[in-house]
Design an enzyme around this catalytic site. Structure first.
Site, PDB file in Angstrom:
ATOM      1  N   GLU A   7       0.864  -1.182   0.000  1.00 44.35           N
ATOM      2  CA  GLU A   7       0.000   0.000   0.000  1.00 44.35           C
ATOM      3  C   GLU A   7       0.896   1.225   0.000  1.00 44.35           C
ATOM      4  O   GLU A   7       2.042   1.161   0.454  1.00 44.35           O
ATOM      5  CB  GLU A   7      -0.906   0.030   1.234  1.00 44.35           C
ATOM      6  CG  GLU A   7      -2.271  -0.600   1.029  1.00 44.35           C
ATOM      7  CD  GLU A   7      -2.249  -2.116   1.051  1.00 44.35           C
ATOM      8  OE1 GLU A   7      -1.335  -2.673   1.696  1.00 44.35           O
ATOM      9  OE2 GLU A   7      -3.115  -2.753   0.429  1.00 44.35           O
ATOM     10  N   TYR A  17     -14.127  -8.772  -2.032  1.00 46.81           N
ATOM     11  CA  TYR A  17     -13.518  -9.495  -0.907  1.00 46.81           C
ATOM     12  C   TYR A  17     -14.102 -10.891  -0.723  1.00 46.81           C
ATOM     13  O   TYR A  17     -13.474 -11.752  -0.110  1.00 46.81           O
ATOM     14  CB  TYR A  17     -13.680  -8.680   0.383  1.00 46.81           C
ATOM     15  CG  TYR A  17     -12.706  -7.524   0.505  1.00 46.81           C
ATOM     16  CD1 TYR A  17     -12.205  -6.888  -0.622  1.00 46.81           C
ATOM     17  CD2 TYR A  17     -12.283  -7.070   1.739  1.00 46.81           C
ATOM     18  CE1 TYR A  17     -11.323  -5.834  -0.513  1.00 46.81           C
ATOM     19  CE2 TYR A  17     -11.399  -6.011   1.864  1.00 46.81           C
ATOM     20  CZ  TYR A  17     -10.920  -5.403   0.731  1.00 46.81           C
ATOM     21  OH  TYR A  17     -10.046  -4.365   0.844  1.00 46.81           O
ATOM     22  N   CYS A  23     -11.356 -12.603  -3.362  1.00 43.04           N
ATOM     23  CA  CYS A  23      -9.904 -12.625  -3.125  1.00 43.04           C
ATOM     24  C   CYS A  23      -9.548 -13.191  -1.759  1.00 43.04           C
ATOM     25  O   CYS A  23      -8.616 -13.984  -1.625  1.00 43.04           O
ATOM     26  CB  CYS A  23      -9.306 -11.237  -3.312  1.00 43.04           C
ATOM     27  SG  CYS A  23      -9.631 -10.073  -1.977  1.00 43.04           S
TER      28      CYS A  23
END
Ligand code: SF4
Ligand code: FE
Length: 486
Positions: free
Chosen positions: A255, A294, A297
């Protein structure tokens, strides 16, 4: 070229001369940086899978815009089947990488901006949708990675954007020119930003009329002048440099904080500029898509973790114990419940006015709220099965040391037919996913990514139509509008 290979993708990034900072240094060659590379490998899997004939239907689609076969990560969903295929593709990639492969945020942003710009033009007579479709053609034709950039720093959460001590704590337009606009601000928690060709900026929350300058959606190249990318740390991230001790042999996520220091955006790349009412709609739709994501994944990563826990039980000779079998089944139950939610909100998807399909928002929020909890329980069970060696195992370098390596090899062996190295590698993988850098993607991102749990609860409160449930109860209790008199 509408479908790039993984190698072509990596090569294409070399010509994106973005400014990237890692551990206090500006990194010229970010493509080969050892802390970035695992995340690049993971993102490259989204290209690799699209080249495999077995996955052509899952990983590619016929573009509704150009008629060409494109990578599903650049595709607009045309029916519930596309939404279901997305979830299955994300599960597959979670299984292959054991981490966040980053490209879904852009897919979710493209789909959200498509329907919202259509409705914006219809409601206000603006001309954003045709611009956006032109931009999408650019993305599809070049098979680009788009970073969907939503989350602003937000400063004092009690204050609206324009009330902040520093007006830049939410990204805003600072100047309107004849040929475009200038934006200033930052976006935080940007998944995979370093591996992106493009940044698609969206507002971070619903906005009042007074904050029209903050109602901004636009696309900028990742190497636009004034754009800086600062990579965030992850727990034990230096383990990525340490072979066996890394845990995940090839993949990882990252990130970053993106800073936009007066970045110019030409009008043809602007998709929202001051229309506050549609800012909230865009946030809600993007969040809905990403909450669906979500259910794919994280389930794929869960599959890896369940497999790792089962393997460790076998290496240690505990796999037949009834409580271990129960724990593995419990992990499967939790993981498949997440998948069921991802599939359900997709199968119940409906067409928006632009023709692009949207997930069932209530079920997508249920999906994500479960994701804020179940991976933590799956991780706890995996740690339970793994045992204490998960956090006391000596390093790979100790195993190589002439004085102690032999002893470690001898005493840390489990069931004789498995090597000590096998056991150590599997322990490191579980460590990676539940405590190490992989836990950022599997756990913390499950909690906060696509909005923290409270954001989903607010949406459930709005979408559940609790009043209609009261009326159902009243009817069966013998009073209310359809019951006749008592
Ligand atoms: Fe995709 Fe999941 Fe990563 Fe989000 S967290 S970008 S949905 S892999
Ligand atoms: Fe995410």
């Amino acid at each position: 070229m509408t479908l790039m290979t993984a190698d072509e993708y990596v090569a294409s990034l070399r010509s994106v001369r973005k400014r990237v900072f890692v551990l206090g240094e500006e990194v010229g060659d970010y493509v080969d940086h050892p802390l970035i590379r695992p995340s690049l490998n993971a993102c490259a899997e989204t290209y690799a899978v699209a080249q495999e004939p077995a996955y052509e239907a899952l990983a590619t689609a016929r573009s509704s815009v150009t008629g060409e076969r494109v990578n599903r990560f650049t595709h607009l969903h045309q029916d519930p089947g596309d939404l279901v295929a997305k979830v299955k593709l994300l599960r597959l990639l979670g299984q292959r990488t054991g981490c966040c492969f980053q490209r879904c945020v852009g897919m979710d942003a493209l789909n959200a901006v498509d329907s919202v710009t259509f409705e914006l033009d219809r409601d206000l007579g603006t001309g954003y949708h045709a611009r956006f479709r032109e931009y999408l053609r650019h993305v599809q034709a070049r098979d680009l990675v788009v970073d969907g950039a939503m989350t602003d720093p937000k400063g004092n959460r009690r204050l609206a954007p324009g009330e902040q001590a520093d007006p830049d704590l939410f990204l805003r337009m600072t100047e309107r020119r004849a040929d475009g606009m200038v934006v200033r601000g930052a976006k935080v928690h940007q998944t995979g930003a370093v591996n992106a060709h493009e940044i698609l900026i969206m507002p971070t929350q619903s906005l009042a009329e007074a904050d029209a300058a903050y109602a901004v959606a636009c696309a900028v190249p990742a190497d636009a002048p004034g754009l800086l990318c600062v990579v965030g740390r992850q727990p034990s991230d230096s383990r990525k440099l340490e072979g066996v001790d890394a845990g995940n042999a090839r993949f990882g996520g990252h990130e970053a904080v993106i800073i936009l220091d007066d970045v110019f955006v030409p009008w043809e790349r602007v998709f929202l500029c001051g229309e506050v009412r549609h800012a909230g709609l865009l946030v809600e739709r993007f969040a809905g898509y990403h909450r669906q994501s979500y259910g794919g994944c994280k389930v794929g990563v869960g599959d890896v973790l369940i497999g790792a826990a089962q393997a460790l039980a076998e290496y240690q000779g505990t796999e037949k114990a009834s409580h271990i079998r129960d724990k593995i089944i419990e992990m499967v139950h939790l993981n498949e419940t997440l998948f069921a939610c991802g599939i359900a909100c997709s199968a119940q998807g409906t067409a928006t006015a632009s023709g692009t399909y949207l997930v069932d928002l209530l079920l997508a929020n249920v999906c994500k709220l479960n994701v804020t909890r179940f991976p933590y329980e799956i991780a706890r069970l995996a740690q339970d099965i793994a045992g204490g060696l998960l956090v006391t195992l000596p390093s790979e370098r100790d195993f190589q040391h002439p004085a102690v390596g032999g002893y470690l090899e001898k005493y840390l062996r489990g069931v004789a037919r498995y090597s000590t190295e096998q056991r150590c590698r599997m322990l490191r993988l579980v460590e990676n996913l539940t405590i190490g850098p992989g836990a950022v993607g599997y756990l913390t991102e499950s909690l906060h990514g696509a909005g923290s749990p409270q954001a989903q609860r607010i949406m459930l409160g709005r979408l559940a139509d609790i009043g209609s449930k009261v009326r159902l109860a009243e009817r069966l209790a013998g009073y209310g509008e359809t019951s006749g008199s008592l």
